[in-house]
Write a protein that holds these residues in place. Structure first.
Motif, PDB file in Angstrom:
ATOM      1  N   MET A 146       0.884  -1.394  -0.016  1.00  0.00           N
ATOM      2  CA  MET A 146       0.004   0.110  -0.023  1.00  0.00           C
ATOM      3  C   MET A 146       0.874   1.301   0.093  1.00  0.00           C
ATOM      4  O   MET A 146       0.535   2.190  -0.747  1.00  0.00           O
ATOM      5  CB  MET A 146      -1.079  -0.001   1.332  1.00  0.00           C
ATOM      6  N   PHE A 147       2.178   1.339   0.954  1.00  0.00           N
ATOM      7  CA  PHE A 147       2.882   2.499   0.764  1.00  0.00           C
ATOM      8  C   PHE A 147       3.453   2.835  -0.569  1.00  0.00           C
ATOM      9  O   PHE A 147       3.726   3.772  -1.032  1.00  0.00           O
ATOM     10  CB  PHE A 147       3.831   2.247   1.989  1.00  0.00           C
ATOM     11  N   VAL A 148       4.094   1.647  -1.337  1.00  0.00           N
ATOM     12  CA  VAL A 148       4.668   1.764  -2.543  1.00  0.00           C
ATOM     13  C   VAL A 148       3.478   2.517  -3.643  1.00  0.00           C
ATOM     14  O   VAL A 148       3.667   3.285  -4.412  1.00  0.00           O
ATOM     15  CB  VAL A 148       5.185   0.476  -3.038  1.00  0.00           C
ATOM     16  N   LEU A 149       2.303   2.049  -3.415  1.00  0.00           N
ATOM     17  CA  LEU A 149       1.150   2.647  -4.436  1.00  0.00           C
ATOM     18  C   LEU A 149       1.040   4.136  -3.938  1.00  0.00           C
ATOM     19  O   LEU A 149       1.010   4.971  -5.158  1.00  0.00           O
ATOM     20  CB  LEU A 149      -0.249   1.675  -4.146  1.00  0.00           C
ATOM     21  N   LEU A 150       1.145   4.290  -2.868  1.00  0.00           N
ATOM     22  CA  LEU A 150       0.977   5.691  -2.419  1.00  0.00           C
ATOM     23  C   LEU A 150       1.882   6.507  -2.855  1.00  0.00           C
ATOM     24  O   LEU A 150       1.745   7.833  -3.564  1.00  0.00           O
ATOM     25  CB  LEU A 150       0.680   5.857  -0.869  1.00  0.00           C
ATOM     26  N   VAL A 151       3.184   6.188  -2.764  1.00  0.00           N
ATOM     27  CA  VAL A 151       4.446   6.989  -3.522  1.00  0.00           C
ATOM     28  C   VAL A 151       4.361   7.144  -4.758  1.00  0.00           C
ATOM     29  O   VAL A 151       4.842   8.096  -5.318  1.00  0.00           O
ATOM     30  CB  VAL A 151       5.813   5.864  -2.882  1.00  0.00           C
ATOM     31  N   LEU A 152       4.077   5.934  -5.436  1.00  0.00           N
ATOM     32  CA  LEU A 152       3.892   6.279  -7.138  1.00  0.00           C
ATOM     33  C   LEU A 152       2.659   6.964  -7.645  1.00  0.00           C
ATOM     34  O   LEU A 152       2.780   7.655  -8.229  1.00  0.00           O
ATOM     35  CB  LEU A 152       3.739   4.583  -7.491  1.00  0.00           C
ATOM     36  N   LEU A 153       1.624   6.927  -6.629  1.00  0.00           N
ATOM     37  CA  LEU A 153       0.609   7.617  -6.885  1.00  0.00           C
ATOM     38  C   LEU A 153       1.005   9.533  -6.723  1.00  0.00           C
ATOM     39  O   LEU A 153       0.845  10.154  -7.557  1.00  0.00           O
ATOM     40  CB  LEU A 153      -0.593   7.578  -6.018  1.00  0.00           C
ATOM     41  N   ILE A 154       1.548   9.668  -5.723  1.00  0.00           N
ATOM     42  CA  ILE A 154       2.145  11.106  -5.344  1.00  0.00           C
ATOM     43  C   ILE A 154       2.951  11.369  -6.303  1.00  0.00           C
ATOM     44  O   ILE A 154       3.062  12.567  -6.848  1.00  0.00           O
ATOM     45  CB  ILE A 154       2.460  10.956  -4.087  1.00  0.00           C
ATOM     46  N   GLY A 155       4.188  10.594  -6.906  1.00  0.00           N
ATOM     47  CA  GLY A 155       5.051  10.942  -7.988  1.00  0.00           C
ATOM     48  C   GLY A 155       4.538  11.124  -8.995  1.00  0.00           C
ATOM     49  O   GLY A 155       4.985  12.117  -9.788  1.00  0.00           O
ATOM     50  N   GLY A 156       3.538  10.348  -9.526  1.00  0.00           N
ATOM     51  CA  GLY A 156       2.707  10.576 -10.845  1.00  0.00           C
ATOM     52  C   GLY A 156       2.007  12.016 -10.796  1.00  0.00           C
ATOM     53  O   GLY A 156       2.030  12.585 -11.859  1.00  0.00           O
ATOM     54  N   ILE A 157       1.464  12.180  -9.691  1.00  0.00           N
ATOM     55  CA  ILE A 157       0.582  13.468  -9.798  1.00  0.00           C
ATOM     56  C   ILE A 157       1.728  14.876  -9.674  1.00  0.00           C
ATOM     57  O   ILE A 157       1.463  15.869 -10.571  1.00  0.00           O
ATOM     58  CB  ILE A 157      -0.345  13.664  -8.517  1.00  0.00           C
ATOM     59  N   GLY A 158       2.599  14.566  -9.052  1.00  0.00           N
ATOM     60  CA  GLY A 158       3.740  15.542  -9.116  1.00  0.00           C
ATOM     61  C   GLY A 158       4.326  15.964 -10.463  1.00  0.00           C
ATOM     62  O   GLY A 158       4.762  17.123 -10.675  1.00  0.00           O
ATOM     63  N   SER A 159       4.531  14.595 -11.199  1.00  0.00           N
ATOM     64  CA  SER A 159       5.073  14.691 -12.704  1.00  0.00           C
ATOM     65  C   SER A 159       4.091  15.260 -13.505  1.00  0.00           C
ATOM     66  O   SER A 159       4.580  16.205 -14.280  1.00  0.00           O
ATOM     67  CB  SER A 159       5.575  13.440 -12.892  1.00  0.00           C
ATOM     68  N   ALA A 160       2.935  15.063 -13.403  1.00  0.00           N
ATOM     69  CA  ALA A 160       1.772  15.783 -14.140  1.00  0.00           C
ATOM     70  C   ALA A 160       1.526  17.215 -13.919  1.00  0.00           C
ATOM     71  O   ALA A 160       1.476  18.152 -14.610  1.00  0.00           O
ATOM     72  CB  ALA A 160       0.586  14.846 -14.130  1.00  0.00           C
ATOM     73  N   ILE A 161       1.948  17.684 -12.552  1.00  0.00           N
ATOM     74  CA  ILE A 161       1.499  19.124 -12.421  1.00  0.00           C
ATOM     75  C   ILE A 161       2.781  19.813 -12.519  1.00  0.00           C
ATOM     76  O   ILE A 161       2.704  21.127 -13.078  1.00  0.00           O
ATOM     77  CB  ILE A 161       1.088  19.096 -10.977  1.00  0.00           C
ATOM     78  N   ALA A 162       3.982  19.454 -12.508  1.00  0.00           N
ATOM     79  CA  ALA A 162       5.400  20.051 -12.751  1.00  0.00           C
ATOM     80  C   ALA A 162       5.327  21.066 -13.614  1.00  0.00           C
ATOM     81  O   ALA A 162       5.692  22.073 -13.648  1.00  0.00           O
ATOM     82  CB  ALA A 162       6.343  19.178 -12.291  1.00  0.00           C
TER      83      ALA A 162
END
Length: 82
Positions: free
Chosen positions: A1-17
Motif C-alpha cells: 500500500m505504501f509503494v502505491l501511495l508513493v507512486l501515486l504522489i510521484g505521478g501527480i507531481g510529474s503531471a503538475i510540474a
C-alpha cells in the motif's frame, strides 16, 4: 500500500510540474503531426507579443543539398498589414 501511495504522489507531481514552470515552448497548429508540419499565421506571434510573451514567427524547412539533409530557419513576414 505504501509503494502505491508513493507512486501515486510521484505521478501527480510529474503531471503538475510543467504547469508551474515559466520555460519556453512551441505552439503548433491543431492536427499537425510534427512541429515542422505546423502552419500558423504571423498574427499569432503578434498576439502573443501584445500580451507580453516573447514570440518569434519562425519557419523551419527541411532541405537537401548534394544528398545531405539540413534544416533551414527563417522568419515569416506577412504579405500585407492593415
Amino acid at each position: 500500500m505504501f509503494v502505491l501511495l508513493v507512486l501515486l504522489i510521484g505521478g501527480i507531481g510529474s503531471a503538475i510540474a510543467p504547469l508551474g514552470t515559466a520555460g519556453t515552448g512551441t505552439i503548433t497548429s491543431a492536427g499537425a503531426a510534427h512541429p515542422i508540419d505546423s502552419r500558423l499565421d504571423v498574427e499569432t506571434a503578434d498576439a502573443l507579443e501584445a500580451e507580453g510573451i516573447d514570440a518569434s514567427p519562425e519557419i523551419v524547412l527541411a532541405q537537401v543539398n548534394d544528398g545531405q539533409p539540413y534544416l533551414a530557419r527563417g522568419r515569416t513576414t506577412p504579405t500585407s498589414r492593415p
